[in-house]
Structures are given as structure tokens and as C-alpha cells.
Design a protein around this motif. Structure first.
Motif, PDB file in Angstrom:
ATOM      1  N   PHE A  76       2.840 -13.664 -46.298  1.00  0.00           N
ATOM      2  CA  PHE A  76       2.509 -12.680 -45.282  1.00  0.00           C
ATOM      3  C   PHE A  76       1.048 -12.762 -44.860  1.00  0.00           C
ATOM      4  CE2 PHE A  76       6.264 -10.657 -47.342  1.00  0.00           C
ATOM      5  CZ  PHE A  76       7.104 -10.805 -46.242  1.00  0.00           C
ATOM      6  N   ILE A  77       0.364 -13.824 -45.262  1.00  0.00           N
ATOM      7  CA  ILE A  77      -0.977 -14.121 -44.756  1.00  0.00           C
ATOM      8  C   ILE A  77      -0.903 -15.228 -43.725  1.00  0.00           C
ATOM      9  CG2 ILE A  77      -3.222 -15.125 -45.336  1.00  0.00           C
ATOM     10  CD1 ILE A  77      -3.155 -13.667 -47.957  1.00  0.00           C
ATOM     11  N   GLN A  78      -0.263 -16.312 -44.081  1.00  0.00           N
ATOM     12  CA  GLN A  78      -0.220 -17.460 -43.167  1.00  0.00           C
ATOM     13  C   GLN A  78       1.160 -18.111 -43.178  1.00  0.00           C
ATOM     14  OE1 GLN A  78      -3.577 -19.674 -44.590  1.00  0.00           O
ATOM     15  NE2 GLN A  78      -2.458 -20.505 -46.319  1.00  0.00           N
ATOM     16  N   PRO A  79       2.177 -17.408 -42.702  1.00  0.00           N
ATOM     17  CA  PRO A  79       3.510 -18.005 -42.614  1.00  0.00           C
ATOM     18  C   PRO A  79       3.551 -19.084 -41.549  1.00  0.00           C
ATOM     19  CG  PRO A  79       3.479 -15.943 -41.428  1.00  0.00           C
ATOM     20  CD  PRO A  79       2.137 -16.062 -42.108  1.00  0.00           C
ATOM     21  N   VAL A  80       4.445 -20.011 -41.733  1.00  0.00           N
ATOM     22  CA  VAL A  80       4.697 -21.040 -40.724  1.00  0.00           C
ATOM     23  C   VAL A  80       6.152 -20.912 -40.313  1.00  0.00           C
ATOM     24  CG1 VAL A  80       4.775 -23.497 -40.214  1.00  0.00           C
ATOM     25  CG2 VAL A  80       2.937 -22.575 -41.662  1.00  0.00           C
ATOM     26  N   PHE A  81       6.383 -20.621 -39.030  1.00  0.00           N
ATOM     27  CA  PHE A  81       7.741 -20.406 -38.550  1.00  0.00           C
ATOM     28  C   PHE A  81       8.359 -21.736 -38.122  1.00  0.00           C
ATOM     29  CE2 PHE A  81       5.757 -16.143 -37.384  1.00  0.00           C
ATOM     30  CZ  PHE A  81       6.112 -15.591 -38.610  1.00  0.00           C
ATOM     31  N   ARG A  82       8.536 -22.590 -39.105  1.00  0.00           N
ATOM     32  CA  ARG A  82       9.129 -23.910 -38.871  1.00  0.00           C
ATOM     33  C   ARG A  82      10.641 -23.806 -38.734  1.00  0.00           C
ATOM     34  NH1 ARG A  82       6.663 -24.157 -44.059  1.00  0.00           N
ATOM     35  NH2 ARG A  82       5.093 -25.565 -43.216  1.00  0.00           N
ATOM     36  N   GLN A  83      11.258 -24.904 -38.294  1.00  0.00           N
ATOM     37  CA  GLN A  83      12.714 -24.971 -38.083  1.00  0.00           C
ATOM     38  C   GLN A  83      13.188 -23.811 -37.205  1.00  0.00           C
ATOM     39  OE1 GLN A  83      13.823 -25.188 -42.358  1.00  0.00           O
ATOM     40  NE2 GLN A  83      14.562 -27.253 -41.917  1.00  0.00           N
ATOM     41  N   PHE A  84      12.415 -23.499 -36.176  1.00  0.00           N
ATOM     42  CA  PHE A  84      12.651 -22.314 -35.350  1.00  0.00           C
ATOM     43  C   PHE A  84      14.008 -22.361 -34.654  1.00  0.00           C
ATOM     44  CE2 PHE A  84      12.157 -19.624 -31.597  1.00  0.00           C
ATOM     45  CZ  PHE A  84      11.501 -18.519 -32.097  1.00  0.00           C
ATOM     46  N   ASN A  85      14.299 -23.440 -33.962  1.00  0.00           N
ATOM     47  CA  ASN A  85      15.554 -23.518 -33.215  1.00  0.00           C
ATOM     48  C   ASN A  85      16.758 -23.632 -34.141  1.00  0.00           C
ATOM     49  OD1 ASN A  85      14.456 -23.318 -30.578  1.00  0.00           O
ATOM     50  ND2 ASN A  85      13.820 -25.468 -30.669  1.00  0.00           N
ATOM     51  N   ILE A 122      11.768 -32.749 -26.713  1.00  0.00           N
ATOM     52  CA  ILE A 122      11.860 -31.674 -27.709  1.00  0.00           C
ATOM     53  C   ILE A 122      12.685 -32.128 -28.903  1.00  0.00           C
ATOM     54  CG2 ILE A 122      12.868 -29.394 -28.166  1.00  0.00           C
ATOM     55  CD1 ILE A 122      12.076 -28.610 -25.311  1.00  0.00           C
ATOM     56  N   GLU A 123      13.796 -32.769 -28.619  1.00  0.00           N
ATOM     57  CA  GLU A 123      14.663 -33.237 -29.700  1.00  0.00           C
ATOM     58  C   GLU A 123      13.962 -34.276 -30.568  1.00  0.00           C
ATOM     59  OE1 GLU A 123      17.994 -34.571 -27.468  1.00  0.00           O
ATOM     60  OE2 GLU A 123      18.897 -32.563 -27.266  1.00  0.00           O
ATOM     61  N   ARG A 124      13.223 -35.178 -29.945  1.00  0.00           N
ATOM     62  CA  ARG A 124      12.494 -36.197 -30.723  1.00  0.00           C
ATOM     63  C   ARG A 124      11.412 -35.553 -31.583  1.00  0.00           C
ATOM     64  NH1 ARG A 124      12.703 -39.008 -25.705  1.00  0.00           N
ATOM     65  NH2 ARG A 124      10.549 -38.380 -25.272  1.00  0.00           N
ATOM     66  N   THR A 125      10.700 -34.606 -31.011  1.00  0.00           N
ATOM     67  CA  THR A 125       9.621 -33.948 -31.755  1.00  0.00           C
ATOM     68  C   THR A 125      10.173 -33.117 -32.903  1.00  0.00           C
ATOM     69  OG1 THR A 125       8.369 -33.838 -29.683  1.00  0.00           O
ATOM     70  CG2 THR A 125       7.562 -32.518 -31.522  1.00  0.00           C
ATOM     71  N   GLU A 126      11.295 -32.437 -32.666  1.00  0.00           N
ATOM     72  CA  GLU A 126      11.924 -31.677 -33.747  1.00  0.00           C
ATOM     73  C   GLU A 126      12.354 -32.593 -34.883  1.00  0.00           C
ATOM     74  OE1 GLU A 126      13.905 -27.643 -31.878  1.00  0.00           O
ATOM     75  OE2 GLU A 126      15.053 -29.498 -31.718  1.00  0.00           O
ATOM     76  N   THR A 127      12.855 -33.759 -34.539  1.00  0.00           N
ATOM     77  CA  THR A 127      13.267 -34.715 -35.568  1.00  0.00           C
ATOM     78  C   THR A 127      12.074 -35.152 -36.407  1.00  0.00           C
ATOM     79  OG1 THR A 127      15.098 -35.518 -34.196  1.00  0.00           O
ATOM     80  CG2 THR A 127      14.350 -36.957 -35.978  1.00  0.00           C
ATOM     81  N   GLU A 128      10.956 -35.421 -35.750  1.00  0.00           N
ATOM     82  CA  GLU A 128       9.745 -35.821 -36.479  1.00  0.00           C
ATOM     83  C   GLU A 128       9.221 -34.688 -37.348  1.00  0.00           C
ATOM     84  OE1 GLU A 128       8.328 -38.934 -36.607  1.00  0.00           O
ATOM     85  OE2 GLU A 128      10.272 -39.381 -35.653  1.00  0.00           O
ATOM     86  N   ALA A 129       9.236 -33.475 -36.835  1.00  0.00           N
ATOM     87  CA  ALA A 129       8.762 -32.330 -37.607  1.00  0.00           C
ATOM     88  C   ALA A 129       9.660 -32.056 -38.802  1.00  0.00           C
ATOM     89  CB  ALA A 129       8.684 -31.091 -36.708  1.00  0.00           C
ATOM     90  N   GLU A 130      10.953 -32.283 -38.623  1.00  0.00           N
ATOM     91  CA  GLU A 130      11.907 -32.037 -39.703  1.00  0.00           C
ATOM     92  C   GLU A 130      11.655 -32.958 -40.893  1.00  0.00           C
ATOM     93  OE1 GLU A 130      15.016 -29.891 -41.424  1.00  0.00           O
ATOM     94  OE2 GLU A 130      14.038 -29.543 -39.485  1.00  0.00           O
TER      95      GLU A 130
END
Length: 561
Positions: free
Chosen positions: A258-267, A199-207
Motif C-alpha cells: 500500500f506504499i508502492q503497488p504495481v498494477f501489472r497484468q491489468f487487462n 499493445i499485444e506485443r508489449t503485454e507479451t514482453e511485460a508478462e
């Protein structure tokens, strides 16, 4: 002390003694409506504007009546508000005539008031969605969603959404796996440790694909100011101001998120919310007390739960929870868009249809939420906290759109809110029983029956019991026929009207209150009628209201020792 707020709050549109406007807490109906949104596609024109703006922004540096039970109303605005019986005061008709409302076919409401005082426009997006809409075990989700609504969309806040989408899907799968492994509760869960590292590695890549504050940077670059939001028990508002030539950009940005939000950086945002809770509740004595006080005062109604949410619920919320809540509640029929400033109604209508007309959502369904039962005996709560001592009394009162509300406003002003009010003059100045004392209505919300809350701090050397007796004496006096005078009532009404009218000079304040009254009472112009309702109050109304509210079997007493 005042009830704690979460995040920012909208400016008060009332004197502290006379709450005509629903309170805002950046922090609950028997029948509730729910809807599910549909996925949307982006029109070419919207896409072009967004891509150009996002590319440029990416370069920027970073009461209870005797014998009655209050029954919570249907969430939808009433067919006819109690305020509709009042005429708009003559001195406000010219202003009221400028307030125009229209609806799109999908149910979205737009309020427009043209004002050319300055070359600016104030925008408010009012979602009739708040903490009251949450399920038990998922408290805080409305507030969490408000935070995430600033994280961008598929076109805003990302360097490569295609790649980011895959990583976010991978994150969701890993987090689901981790939740299942935690249920095993083994001492040495090697597999869980590996999943957490993944999870931590994937979050780093997404960030790496995130453009921090992408939405805010576009607003900033294009001259926008005051970008913020507030979540309350009853609703959520998003607001900012633009130069008058940025009407279409606002339409693009607001419809897009409010059509297509992306809930990124969730944690990461969850950590922000948890820190906010520590600041406002866990590490703040009055905030901690009030959370427990509401749990004591309300037995059934969602007003008993904190807007910011319980810590264990915040920790357990998932991206899927927030997405489901969004699809269910953020549908056109729950959305009101209030626009005040240098605009033309016809332009707003055309652009609203272009950018918001294609947003679809299922017709709202209904769900039963049990109303708060009538209280039949006094309740009490005492906590020992690292704080100065405080004394509280909470009394059940009706919702904002109840005929009793205007007399409650005046009662509040008779008791507190100015240097000539009874609590200040008697308890603070003459008797020196209190350092502070106040009574206000509408805590923690206004859409449903809530609380009128009395709170005071004792004078040094004076006990809480002494303060309680002094307060009780004042409560009994206002219940006595003939004790409340016409002079007092006229003074309170004048001060309250001045406080409200003063804020009518602010486009942003007007946009906010128009949206609130439209969603709550069915007509934004009811804010003007509320002043007429206030004018109609006489001393006998105040006395009768005090007698109905200030009853032992309607009271919850609280003490901080």
C-alpha cells in the motif's frame, strides 16, 4: 436466494435473522472525505526483507420514520456513536479489556488484541473505501483495485522492475492512443489495428518479467493461510493469517503493497473481473434482478450501483483511473489494521511506527454526495427471466449506527431466521404458501441508510400474488400493538447473541469485526455494546419499528416471472 456476493465474503457474525454486523458483499454521504497520497520511498530494512522473501518465493511452483428523510452521515466515524450510551455487558468486559487501539501520527489506526490460545496471528487491513466512493461512469473500480492489490509491488512479483516499468509506461501510452482512435469510429481503421497489435506485443514482453502470484507465494512459503480480500459498498478488507513469529514479515508485506503497488497484468485481471460479473450477475437470474432492483429502489445514492460495476464501465477503466483512485482514497486516515493473536502490544506499536509511520497522505478533503430523498410512493419492478419465480420487497431503513437498528435486528428475527420464526412457521409449514421466505437488513450496505429486504419463493402451484398477500398479512400483524410477544423477543435476542458470541472464538472473525466497528462507529469495542443495545429491546420497540418501516410509500416491490 440471498443477495449475490462477489469474490469471497467474511464469515457472518450474526444469525441470519439479526444483522448486527455490516454485511460483506464482494460485489453507498452528503459529505465525503477524499485525500491524495504521496509517493513513498522504501526503507533499507523493508527492502532487504522483501528482496530475500521475494527471491525465495520465486522458486516455488506455481427505515423511514413517518415524515422523516434519512440524511447520509459524514464518512468519518462519528464523534460519539449511538452505541456509546450502552455499557459493555459484564460477561464481555474481560475480553473487551484486551482490545487496544492506537493511532500513528499520520492517522493510521491499529487495533490489537493479545491472545495466546494458538501460536498464530490474524491480520486484517480495512480500507474505508468501497463502491460508494466511485464516480458515475467508473463503477467497479474499488473492486478492480482489490484484485490488483495482489499483483505485487516494485520488489514483489517482478524479475526486473526497471525494465517492466518502461514496458508498462509504453502500454499506457499505446492504450491511450487506442482509445483516441476508437473515437473516430471508422470502418477500416488500419492505424487502430496496428496499435492493438503493438499493445499485444508489449503485454507479451511485460508478462515475461512477471513472477505470477509473487505476493501469494511469499505468504504461502512463510506459512501464511487464508489470503483473500472482499470489497463491499462501504469498505474493502484484505486478510490472512501467519505463524506468530511472522509479525514483522506481515508489517513489511502489507505496508509495501500500500506504499508502492504495481498494477501489472491489468487487462488480464480485467478479464477475470468481467468473467466474475458474468458468473454473479449476467448469467445468474437473481443477481441480474437485484442489480435492476437497486436501481429502482434508490434514485440518487450510490447504493443504487453494483459493487462489481457495470460492464461498460469495467471495460472503460484505465490503469490511470485505478492509480488515481488509489492515491485519492488509500491514505493513512482511511486505513485500519486489526491484529488478533499471539502478539505483544509493544512489539506491534514499534513495528507499526517503523513500517507504516512514514506513509503520508494529504488531509482528507470533503465532497458532497446527495443523500437519498425520502420515498413518497410505492415503486415496482417485474422481470421475466429464465428462473424460478421470486418475490421481493425492499424497505428503506436507517444506517447501522442508528438507534432503530437493534429493534430492526429483533424484528428480522421475529419474522425469519429460525424454524420458530413467523414466516417459516406460517408461510412454509402451515399454509404452504412459500418454499422459502426471509427478511434481513443492511442491503446492499450498512454505513448509510439502506434497505431491509424481504424475499420469498412461492410454493409450487401458488402464485406470486398469493404469496404477496400472505406476506402482507404477516407484516400487518407485527405492526399491531400487543401482537409481538415478550417470549418471541427474548427467543430472538438469545439466538442472536449466541450466533455473535460463537464467532468470538475465531481470531480472524474478531479482527474483521473490530476493524469494521472501529471504522463505522469510532470504537471497536462497540461490537460488545451492540449486544447490550440488543438486550434493551422490548416488544413495543419492535412494533413501532415495523409500523415505521412497513409502509406502502416506503416500499419497492419486485417480481421475477
Amino acid at each position: 436466494p440471498t443477495p449475490p456476493v462477489h469474490r469471497s465474503t467474511a464469515p457472518s457474525l450474526f444469525c441470519s435473522s439479526s444483522r448486527l454486523i455490516p454485511p460483506r458483499v464482494h460485489s453507498g454521504p452528503p459529505l465525503r472525505r477524499y485525500g491524495a497520497g504521496a509517493s513513498m520511498t522504501m526503507s533499507p530494512s523493508r527492502r532487504d526483507v522483501l528482496q530475500a522473501s521475494a527471491a525465495a518465493a520465486a522458486m516455488l511452483p506455481g427505515v423511514v420514520r413517518a415524515g422523516e428523510t434519512f440524511v447520509a452521515p459524514v464518512k468519518a466515524p462519528p464523534q460519539e456513536s449511538n452505541l456509546s450510551q450502552f455499557e459493555i455487558p459484564e460477561y464481555l468486559k474481560e475480553l473487551a479489556d484486551k482490545v487496544k487501539t492506537f493511532k500513528l501520527k499520520n492517522g493510521a489506526t491499529f487495533i490489537v488484541m493479545e491472545s495466546d490460545v494458538s501460536p498464530t496471528i490474524s491480520f486484517v487491513t480495512h480500507a474505508a473505501v468501497g463502491a460508494v466512493d466511485e464516480e458515475d461512469g467508473k463503477t467497479g473500480i474499488a473492486h478492480f483495485l482489490e484484485h490488483l492489490a495482489f499483483k505485487g509491488t516494485r520488489a514483489i512479483g517482478t524479475k526486473d522492475y526497471g525494465q517492466e516499468k518502461g514496458l508498462l509506461a509504453e502500454l499506457s501510452a499505446l492504450e491511450s492512443q487506442a482509445r483516441e482512435l476508437r473515437k473516430l469510429r471508422t470502418e477500416d481503421n488500419i492505424e487502430l489495428s496496428e496499435v492493438i497489435r503493438a499493445i499485444e506485443r508489449t503485454e507479451t514482453e511485460a508478462e515475461k518479467l512477471v513472477i505470477p502470484n509473487g505476493f501469494a507465494k511469499i505468504v504461502q512459503k512463510e506459512g501464511g493461510v487464508g489470503l483473500n480480500a472482499a470489497t463491499t459498498m462501504d469498505f474493502t478488507q484484505y486478510y490472512y493469517n501467519f505463524p506468530s513469529n511472522k509479525l514483522e514479515l506481515w508489517m513489511v508485506l502489507e505496508s509495501e503493497r500500500f506504499i508502492q503497488p504495481v498494477f501489472r497484468q491489468f487487462n488480464k485481471e480485467r478479464a477475470v473481473v468481467l468473467e466474475e460479473r458474468k458468473l454473479r450477475v449476467d448469467n445468474e437470474s437473481v443477481g441480474k434482478f437485484l442489480e435492476q432492483f437497486l436501481l429502482e429502489a434508490f434514485d440518487k445514492h450510490p447504493y443504487r450501483r453494483p459493487v462489481i460495476g457495470f460492464e461498460e464501465d469495467i471495460l472503460a477503466l484505465t490503469r490511470e483511473d485505478v492509480e488515481s483512485f488509489f492515491r485519492k482514497h488509500y491514505v493513512p486516515s482511511t486505513m485500519t489494521y486489526s491484529i488478533v493473536g499471539n502478539v505483544k502490544l509493544n512489539e506491534v506499536k514499534a513495528m507499526a511506527q517503523k513500517y507504516f509511520g512514514d506513509i503520508q497522505g494529504e488531509a482528507p478533503a470533503t465532497a458532497f454526495i446527495e443523500p437519498e430523498p425520502r420515498q413518497t410512493a410505492q415503486k415496482s419492478l417485474t422481470l421475466k427471466l429464465s428462473s424460478e419465480p421470486y418475490y421481493f420487497e425492499g424497505y428503506h431503513i436507517p444506517a447501522l449506527d442508528d438507534p432503530m437498528t437493534p429493534s430492526l435486528q429483533v424484528l428480522s428475527g421475529v419474522l425469519s431466521g429460525s424454524r420458530t420464526s413467523r414466516l417459516y412457521d406460517n408461510l412454509i409449514v402451515k399454509q404452504r404458501d412459500a418454499l422459502s421466505a426471509s427478511f434481513s437488513r443492511g442491503f446492499p450496505g450498512d454505513l448509510y441508510p439502506s434497505l431491509g429486504i424481504l424475499y420469498a419463493a412461492p410454493f409450487p402451484g401458488k402464485s406470486l400474488d398469493n404469496l404477496a398477500k400472505a406476506l402482507s398479512k404477516q407484516m400487518e400483524l407485527v405492526k399491531t400493538p400487543g401482537n409481538v410477544t415478550e417470549v418471541e423477543v427474548d427467543r430472538v435476542k438469545l439466538g442472536s447473541k449466541y450466533g455473535i458470541l460463537k464467532t468470538f472464538t475465531s481470531n480472524e472473525a474478531l479482527a474483521k469485526v473490530f476493524a469494521e466497528y472501529s471504522a463505522t462507529t469510532g470504537d471497536p469495542k462497540n461490537v460488545f455494546r451492540a449486544l447490550a443495545a440488543l438486550d434493551a429491546v422490548i416488544p413495543g420497540d419492535v412494533t413501532r419499528t415495523a409500523d415505521a418501516v412497513f409502509r406502502d410509500d416506503n416500499r419497492t416491490v419486485g417480481k421475477i416471472l
